[in-house]
Design an enzyme around this catalytic site. Sequence first.
Site, PDB file in Angstrom:
ATOM      1  N   LYS A   1      47.948  44.228  46.139  1.00  0.00           N
ATOM      2  CA  LYS A   1      47.463  44.172  44.753  1.00  0.00           C
ATOM      3  C   LYS A   1      48.517  43.509  43.851  1.00  0.00           C
ATOM      4  CE  LYS A   1      44.042  46.042  42.253  1.00  0.00           C
ATOM      5  NZ  LYS A   1      42.667  45.721  42.399  1.00  0.00           N
TER       6      LYS A   1
ATOM      7  N   LYS B   1      39.827  52.117  41.215  1.00  0.00           N
ATOM      8  CA  LYS B   1      39.178  53.065  40.301  1.00  0.00           C
ATOM      9  C   LYS B   1      37.799  53.517  40.796  1.00  0.00           C
ATOM     10  CE  LYS B   1      35.899  50.792  37.539  1.00  0.00           C
ATOM     11  NZ  LYS B   1      35.691  49.668  38.437  1.00  0.00           N
TER      12      LYS B   1
ATOM     13  N   GLY C   1      36.052  46.857  33.790  1.00  0.00           N
ATOM     14  CA  GLY C   1      36.869  46.089  32.858  1.00  0.00           C
ATOM     15  C   GLY C   1      36.113  45.608  31.629  1.00  0.00           C
ATOM     16  N   ASN C   2      34.826  45.319  31.786  1.00  0.00           N
ATOM     17  CA  ASN C   2      34.075  44.758  30.656  1.00  0.00           C
ATOM     18  C   ASN C   2      33.769  45.781  29.562  1.00  0.00           C
ATOM     19  OD1 ASN C   2      32.149  46.073  32.313  1.00  0.00           O
ATOM     20  ND2 ASN C   2      30.515  44.871  31.397  1.00  0.00           N
TER      21      ASN C   2
ATOM     22  N   LYS D   1      32.677  49.250  45.101  1.00  0.00           N
ATOM     23  CA  LYS D   1      31.652  50.030  44.394  1.00  0.00           C
ATOM     24  C   LYS D   1      30.595  50.523  45.385  1.00  0.00           C
ATOM     25  CE  LYS D   1      32.203  47.127  40.359  1.00  0.00           C
ATOM     26  NZ  LYS D   1      33.463  47.784  39.976  1.00  0.00           N
TER      27      LYS D   1
END
Length: 310
Positions: A126, A210, A10-11, A272
Amino acid sequence: MAKIVIALGGNALGNTPAEQLELVRETAKPIVDLIQDGNEVVIAHGNGPQVGMINLGMSAAAEAKAIKSDMPFPECGAMSQGYIGYHLQNAIGNELVSRSIKKEVATVVTQVLVDENDKAFQNPTKPVGSFYDKETAERIAKEKGFVMVEDAGRGYRRVVPSPKPIDVIESTAVKELIRGGCVVITVGGGGIPVIRKNGLLYGTPAVIDKDFASEKLAEIIDADLLVILTAVPKVAINYRRPDEKWLSSMTVEEAEKLSAEGQFAPGSMLPKVQAAVMFAKSKKGRKCIITSLDKAKEALAGETGTVVSL
Ligand code: ADP
Ligand code: MG
């Protein structure tokens, strides 16, 4: 020279179109560094704020009867892929031109196969879209068949399932574009989730993580390296505690043990690390680096980041 899948967090993107267009210019630089070094680069990215904005705008317009019908969630995902893809194409394209590198950047609107029997469909988790008061939430739930839940005292929100990715539908197109020397942007926002019925694909309201979608993509295109770029330069244990320790590497075994100990926050770092483990396990020689955008180059040179390997 390696085949690299970069998963942007996102960043690396922005919360408004103007902010994002500005921010992606910076995002493009370390990506083009890797391209300049001769690597084949494929880019995946998140879409939480962007798909949220599109979904919210569309449902507000539909509620106000300014448009004829609500925009279904898979369509919102497709729009977010196009919107973010355009910004990345523009920024990476301009950065390539400024360095006299002749390469095209292309976004593939990507469907990602999920299993309709995935347990996630029984338990949507979500949250997406606006907050509503109880009454409105109940009305919308009834009208549209949405699942609405109370979100941490802030009101009611729609929740959708988060199934695991099984396959990337457009993977041959992605491979051909790579072979043709293009920089490819794909599986944006984890991909548009589709289920298969009697051989045909149907979009389904869900969100694929993602990090998992990027991992699946990396396996399918036979990448050497999965680079997950996020807001932190390394993975930590005892994160944000006095005994916090930043890790330079983890074996698959260590990563699995630390995950089981609850060292990584579900919903942020855990997916991740799980994606990294999956990729490192998938074939000998494959590894994953988790680091921040601004440290990407150093991390590839082995100077920072957290490497996950067998
Ligand atoms: P992205 O948009 O890149 O997916 P997330 O916010 O989902 O970003 O995940 C990255 C965040 O995970 C970091 O910014 C950090 O605050 C958080 N995090 C949670 N646990 C850890 C940990 N053990 N080590 C490092 N970061 C962690
Ligand atoms: Mg995340």
